[in-house]
Design a protein around this motif. Structure first.
Motif, PDB file in Angstrom:
ATOM      1  N   VAL A   1      11.342   1.249  -3.402  1.00 47.01           N
ATOM      2  CA  VAL A   1      10.175   0.427  -3.095  1.00 47.01           C
ATOM      3  C   VAL A   1       9.816   0.617  -1.623  1.00 47.01           C
ATOM      4  O   VAL A   1      10.673   0.937  -0.807  1.00 47.01           O
ATOM      5  N   ALA A   2       8.535   0.398  -1.317  1.00 50.51           N
ATOM      6  CA  ALA A   2       7.994   0.820  -0.019  1.00 50.51           C
ATOM      7  C   ALA A   2       8.275  -0.144   1.126  1.00 50.51           C
ATOM      8  O   ALA A   2       7.489  -0.219   2.074  1.00 50.51           O
ATOM      9  N   ILE A   3       9.401  -0.831   1.080  1.00 47.42           N
ATOM     10  CA  ILE A   3       9.722  -1.747   2.185  1.00 47.42           C
ATOM     11  C   ILE A   3       9.955  -0.931   3.454  1.00 47.42           C
ATOM     12  O   ILE A   3      10.598   0.112   3.413  1.00 47.42           O
ATOM     13  N   LEU A   4       9.393  -1.393   4.550  1.00 45.12           N
ATOM     14  CA  LEU A   4       9.472  -0.721   5.851  1.00 45.12           C
ATOM     15  C   LEU A   4       8.814   0.669   5.850  1.00 45.12           C
ATOM     16  O   LEU A   4       9.128   1.504   6.685  1.00 45.12           O
ATOM     17  N   ALA A   5       7.936   0.916   4.899  1.00 41.70           N
ATOM     18  CA  ALA A   5       7.229   2.208   4.880  1.00 41.70           C
ATOM     19  C   ALA A   5       6.131   2.190   5.949  1.00 41.70           C
ATOM     20  O   ALA A   5       5.687   1.123   6.377  1.00 41.70           O
ATOM     21  N   GLY A   6       5.706   3.367   6.345  1.00 35.04           N
ATOM     22  CA  GLY A   6       4.747   3.478   7.443  1.00 35.04           C
ATOM     23  C   GLY A   6       3.295   3.575   7.006  1.00 35.04           C
ATOM     24  O   GLY A   6       2.952   3.278   5.851  1.00 35.04           O
ATOM     25  N   GLN A   7       2.494   4.037   7.958  1.00 41.33           N
ATOM     26  CA  GLN A   7       1.043   4.102   7.718  1.00 41.33           C
ATOM     27  C   GLN A   7       0.660   5.045   6.587  1.00 41.33           C
ATOM     28  O   GLN A   7      -0.300   4.808   5.868  1.00 41.33           O
ATOM     29  N   ALA A   8       1.429   6.143   6.427  1.00 48.03           N
ATOM     30  CA  ALA A   8       1.082   7.107   5.370  1.00 48.03           C
ATOM     31  C   ALA A   8       1.177   6.419   4.008  1.00 48.03           C
ATOM     32  O   ALA A   8       0.299   6.585   3.152  1.00 48.03           O
ATOM     33  N   ALA A   9       2.235   5.620   3.820  1.00 47.41           N
ATOM     34  CA  ALA A   9       2.404   4.925   2.538  1.00 47.41           C
ATOM     35  C   ALA A   9       1.315   3.873   2.360  1.00 47.41           C
ATOM     36  O   ALA A   9       0.774   3.690   1.254  1.00 47.41           O
ATOM     37  N   ALA A  10       0.977   3.191   3.462  1.00 49.98           N
ATOM     38  CA  ALA A  10      -0.091   2.176   3.377  1.00 49.98           C
ATOM     39  C   ALA A  10      -1.397   2.842   2.960  1.00 49.98           C
ATOM     40  O   ALA A  10      -2.143   2.318   2.128  1.00 49.98           O
ATOM     41  N   SER A  11      -1.674   4.020   3.527  1.00 55.01           N
ATOM     42  CA  SER A  11      -2.920   4.727   3.206  1.00 55.01           C
ATOM     43  C   SER A  11      -2.940   5.139   1.742  1.00 55.01           C
ATOM     44  O   SER A  11      -3.954   4.999   1.058  1.00 55.01           O
ATOM     45  N   ARG A  12      -1.794   5.666   1.264  1.00 63.11           N
ATOM     46  CA  ARG A  12      -1.769   6.104  -0.139  1.00 63.11           C
ATOM     47  C   ARG A  12      -1.941   4.902  -1.072  1.00 63.11           C
ATOM     48  O   ARG A  12      -2.618   4.981  -2.091  1.00 63.11           O
TER      49      ARG A  12
ATOM     50  N   CYS B   1       4.977  -4.635   9.948  1.00 57.17           N
ATOM     51  CA  CYS B   1       5.385  -3.689  10.994  1.00 57.17           C
ATOM     52  C   CYS B   1       5.449  -4.358  12.368  1.00 57.17           C
ATOM     53  O   CYS B   1       5.056  -5.509  12.522  1.00 57.17           O
ATOM     54  N   ALA B   2       5.940  -3.604  13.324  1.00 56.81           N
ATOM     55  CA  ALA B   2       6.094  -4.120  14.688  1.00 56.81           C
ATOM     56  C   ALA B   2       4.724  -4.536  15.222  1.00 56.81           C
ATOM     57  O   ALA B   2       3.706  -3.940  14.854  1.00 56.81           O
ATOM     58  N   VAL B   3       4.721  -5.552  16.089  1.00 53.68           N
ATOM     59  CA  VAL B   3       3.460  -6.139  16.554  1.00 53.68           C
ATOM     60  C   VAL B   3       2.501  -5.077  17.102  1.00 53.68           C
ATOM     61  O   VAL B   3       1.324  -5.070  16.779  1.00 53.68           O
ATOM     62  N   ARG B   4       3.031  -4.124  17.870  1.00 50.53           N
ATOM     63  CA  ARG B   4       2.139  -3.140  18.500  1.00 50.53           C
ATOM     64  C   ARG B   4       1.522  -2.155  17.496  1.00 50.53           C
ATOM     65  O   ARG B   4       0.555  -1.478  17.789  1.00 50.53           O
ATOM     66  N   GLU B   5       2.132  -2.078  16.289  1.00 51.97           N
ATOM     67  CA  GLU B   5       1.604  -1.125  15.287  1.00 51.97           C
ATOM     68  C   GLU B   5       0.695  -1.793  14.267  1.00 51.97           C
ATOM     69  O   GLU B   5       0.158  -1.135  13.387  1.00 51.97           O
ATOM     70  N   ARG B   6       0.568  -3.114  14.368  1.00 48.89           N
ATOM     71  CA  ARG B   6      -0.125  -3.837  13.293  1.00 48.89           C
ATOM     72  C   ARG B   6      -1.577  -3.416  13.117  1.00 48.89           C
ATOM     73  O   ARG B   6      -2.041  -3.202  12.011  1.00 48.89           O
ATOM     74  N   TRP B   7      -2.242  -3.300  14.232  1.00 48.29           N
ATOM     75  CA  TRP B   7      -3.665  -2.969  14.151  1.00 48.29           C
ATOM     76  C   TRP B   7      -3.855  -1.583  13.526  1.00 48.29           C
ATOM     77  O   TRP B   7      -4.707  -1.372  12.672  1.00 48.29           O
ATOM     78  N   ASP B   8      -2.981  -0.618  13.937  1.00 49.26           N
ATOM     79  CA  ASP B   8      -3.088   0.747  13.396  1.00 49.26           C
ATOM     80  C   ASP B   8      -2.826   0.747  11.889  1.00 49.26           C
ATOM     81  O   ASP B   8      -3.457   1.488  11.140  1.00 49.26           O
ATOM     82  N   MET B   9      -1.880  -0.065  11.482  1.00 43.53           N
ATOM     83  CA  MET B   9      -1.549  -0.126  10.045  1.00 43.53           C
ATOM     84  C   MET B   9      -2.751  -0.641   9.251  1.00 43.53           C
ATOM     85  O   MET B   9      -3.128  -0.063   8.226  1.00 43.53           O
TER      86      MET B   9
END
Ligand SMILES: Nc1ncnc2c1ncn2[C@@H]1O[C@H](COP(=O)(O)OP(=O)(O)OP(=O)(O)O)[C@@H](O)[C@H]1O
Ligand SMILES: N[C@@H](CCO)C(=O)O
Length: 321
Positions: free
Chosen positions: A109-120, A242-250
């Motif tokens: 399961v996609a727990i702690l997955a990054g932006q690529a997984a969010a995009s897919r 995700c980490a606070v600084r990455e939230r907007w990018d996600m």
């Protein structure tokens, strides 16, 4: 650790799986994740399945979600088609409860997955929305505004003194959006309404290859409604992990990937901030309710309500012990 509310005997699950024509059971194990239903990994002589005992009392919603998963699978969405029985298509009954089963998806399961997984995942949601645009079947969104308000009242009854007003205030923002002029004219369709990390599976074809989406599941909250709300639920859920600084990018990655396939209409774009905030409230209230409910049932796999807590402070009582 298991997320199982209804501990069914192996023979009962075996009978259902047999009814689905999936062969004899080799092993049964409760899942670790899950907060609404009881899920079991069931390995039969023929397949690896996940069987779900639906804890909800209404029969209409489970059969709708099973039919939707089936239709989406036929339309190319990576979602496991529910097994069909001879007498009761797509579901079986056991001890008065409904059981559905589908393929155990490959990967994790996609727990702690990054932006690529969010995009897919966002791309899959867009495919879902587009595939269901012309659908005439109506099934209401069970976790809509009325549910959020009722759940907030329930959570307020348990929450520490002083938090009640905070809950009331936040849920009133969702009511304001739903009652605002133009809300009814936002594009409507069938929605998943819970496409967060736990409901998506990722797999890497080889050790060095990038992970791809092996599937999405859990259509138990699916229903008809404003598609922008579904998009906001996905975006908010992934952003919060995700980490606070990455939230907007996600959030931006998810919304961008979604819009590559289904661009949001002008009306939808103009209310996206309110929709995102409402999504956050939906998750916050559902998690608060789950938190208090599970403290009673003693379930250990809890979703953390604080991930969706509004910026100002609302104290969540710590589980005693
Ligand atoms: N088809 C599947 N393939 C692989 N794993 C699955 C599948 N279905 C469910 N699971 C596993 O079981 C867990 C719980 O499933 P599911 O999300 O449907 O339960 P739930 O009780 O509705 O929980 P929640 O509302 O918190 O998502 C998933 O997070 C996943 O680990
Ligand atoms: N998936 C929801 C639980 C049901 O609403 C959550 O993560 O809070």
């Amino acid at each position: 650790m298991m997320a199982v509310f209804t501990a069914l005997p192996r023979s009962a699950i075996g009978r259902c799986v047999h009814e689905f024509g999936q062969g004899g059971v080799r092993s049964i194990r409760g899942t670790v994740l899950g907060s609404e239903n009881s899920n079991f990994y069931v390995h039969t002589l023929e397949r690896r399945l996940v069987a779900t005992v639906l804890e909800a009392s209404s029969v209409a919603a489970p059969s709708f979600s099973a039919c939707l998963a089936y239709a989406l699978c036929l339309n190319g969405l990576p979602t496991p088609a529910p097994c069909c029985g001879t007498n009761a298509p797509l579901c079986a009954t056991v001890g008065g409860m409904i059981l559905v089963a589908g393929a155990n998806l490959l990967g994790r399961v996609a727990i702690l997955a990054g932006q690529a997984a969010a995009s897919r995942t966002a791309g899959s949601l867009a495919v879902l929305h587009l595939a269901c645009l012309g659908c005439m079947y109506y099934c209401p969104h069970i976790h809509g505004e009325a549910w959020v308000r009722a759940s907030a009242m329930l959570a307020a009854a348990h929450s520490p003194r002083g938090s009640q007003h905070a809950l009331e205030h936040e849920t009133s923002l969702l009511a304001r959006l739903v009652l605002s002029p133009g809300y009814d004219r936002l594009p409507r369709g069938l929605c998943h309404y819970d496409l967060f990390q736990d409901n998506v599976s990722l797999v890497a074809p080889s050790r060095t290859a990038r992970e791809r989406l092996s599937g999405c599941f859990d259509f138990h909250f699916a229903g008809c409604g404003q598609m922008v709300m579904d998009t906001a639920i996905l975006s908010e859920a992934w952003r919060s992990q995700c980490a606070v600084r990455e939230r907007w990018d996600m959030a931006r990655a998810a919304l961008h990937a979604y819009q590559t396939l289904r661009p949001l209409a002008r009306r939808e774009r103009s209310c996206i901030i309110e929709a995102l905030r409402s999504a956050s409230i939906r998750f916050w209230t559902s998690r608060l309710c789950g938190y208090y409910r599970h403290r009673v049932t003693g379930m250990r796999s809890l979703h953390e309500p604080r991930a969706f807590r509004p910026a100002w402070h609302v104290r969540i009582a710590r589980a005693s012990g």
